[in-house]
Design an enzyme around this catalytic site. Structure first.
Site, PDB file in Angstrom:
ATOM      1  N   GLU A  95       0.849  -1.182   0.000  1.00  0.00           N
ATOM      2  CA  GLU A  95       0.000   0.000   0.000  1.00  0.00           C
ATOM      3  C   GLU A  95       0.888   1.236   0.000  1.00  0.00           C
ATOM      4  O   GLU A  95       1.985   1.239   0.572  1.00  0.00           O
ATOM      5  CB  GLU A  95      -0.924   0.020   1.214  1.00  0.00           C
ATOM      6  N   LEU A  97       1.836   4.722   1.322  1.00  0.00           N
ATOM      7  CA  LEU A  97       1.635   5.554   2.500  1.00  0.00           C
ATOM      8  C   LEU A  97       2.449   6.837   2.329  1.00  0.00           C
ATOM      9  O   LEU A  97       3.684   6.774   2.288  1.00  0.00           O
ATOM     10  CB  LEU A  97       2.086   4.827   3.770  1.00  0.00           C
ATOM     11  N   ASP A 197      16.234  -3.758  11.723  1.00  0.00           N
ATOM     12  CA  ASP A 197      17.049  -2.814  10.938  1.00  0.00           C
ATOM     13  C   ASP A 197      16.545  -1.399  11.220  1.00  0.00           C
ATOM     14  O   ASP A 197      16.228  -0.638  10.309  1.00  0.00           O
ATOM     15  CB  ASP A 197      16.945  -3.154   9.452  1.00  0.00           C
TER      16      ASP A 197
END
Length: 293
Positions: A95, A97, A197
């Site tokens: 998606e 964003l 990370d």
């Protein structure tokens, strides 16, 4: 490129159950490894990352990692739409964003602490993955010190030796491996769900302040690893740390262990990029060795 966009549109249409036709594209930041872009059809947008075909396994494991973080119901992550092969390239579609650099940092701290409360019975993960472009082994282990010795610090030291970084780095590194227990006297980590990370470039905020994490290297480990990396290159606001500590206080030994944990990432940077990172790693190993009595 037209063939790639056409095949991505078909994959998105199949995954969402709604026809998607690419009418516009825009280049996006995709890290050092992938080409990334935004795909639009006038009403919907998606974020796509592409690599040569050999990168398919990396995208497959990233999709699993994002799903695992989403299931924690803590910090928001992008929803996975689909992944596979298109026009001879590996792809991952998420998606879209629209992110900005500022937002509710305190909420990020609280939500990360909640994510870290998601626990496993052992250290590791169901899949091996990557830290940047470097393989990251995640074989399950019952003891954290053994996991860190063999699958994190020792793994990177071996790669450093193969890359020609020997001398004091290997001498002090081997000493650390043999004396890791020193750093865990009176401290017993629990296997927490880590982003893995967590540097400043892998988080952002929606317009309403909602924090978002992406590009994970997930595994179950000591929660201090995420906090340590967040401090390595900066980019996190003081409210983030204050809210995290208020939600779940850190052990006093974290101040020393964060250098031990960040040595892993500096070694990885040395193995990937060379330059001054090997010198920095050697200095960190020497300073850590000096802590051991």
């Amino acid at each position: 490129m037209k063939a790639l966009h056409h095949e991505l549109a078909a994959a998105i249409s199949h995954a969402t159950g709604m026809t998607f036709m690419v009418t516009g594209t825009q280049a996006e930041r995709g890290g050092d490894i992938s080409q990334a872009f935004k795909l639009d059809d006038g009403s919907r947008s998606f974020f796509a990352k592409c690599q040569p075909a050999a990168g398919l396994a990396m995208f497959e494991v990233e999709a699993v990692a994002l799903a695992e973080l989403a299931a924690a119901n803590a910090v928001r992550v992008p929803q996975v739409i689909c992944h596979g092969m298109a026009a001879g390239q590996a792809y991952l579609v998420l998606e879209y964003l629209p992110l900005q650099s500022q937002g509710d940092a305190a909420r990020l701290g609280r939500e990360l602490a909640r994510q870290h409360r998601v626990a496993a019975s052992r250290f590791g993960w169901t899949r091996d993955n990557w830290i940047g472009a470097t393989p990251q082994p995640n074989i399950w282990r019952d003891d954290w010190v053994g996991f860190w010795r063999t699958q994190r610090l020792g793994f990177q030291l071996r790669r450093a030796a193969e890359n020609g970084y020997g001398g004091a780095l290997q001498r002090d590194g081997e000493f650390l491996l043999a004396h890791l227990d020193f750093f865990f006297d009176g401290y017993t980590p629990v296997p927490s769900l880590l982003h893995g990370d967590l540097w400043g470039g892998n988080h952002g905020f929606l317009a309403d302040g909602t924090p978002v994490l992406f590009d994970p290297a997930v595994y179950f480990g000591d929660r201090e690893c995420d906090l340590a990396m967040s401090e390595l290159f900066g980019g996190f606001a003081p409210d983030f740390y204050a809210a995290y500590r208020e939600t779940w206080p850190l052990d006093a030994g974290y101040a020393v262990r964060k250098a031990l944990y960040n040595l892993y990432h500096i070694l990885n940077h040395a193995n990937l990029f060379g330059g001054g990172y090997a010198t920095q790693a050697a200095r960190m190993a020497e300073q850590l060795r000096a802590q051991i009595r």
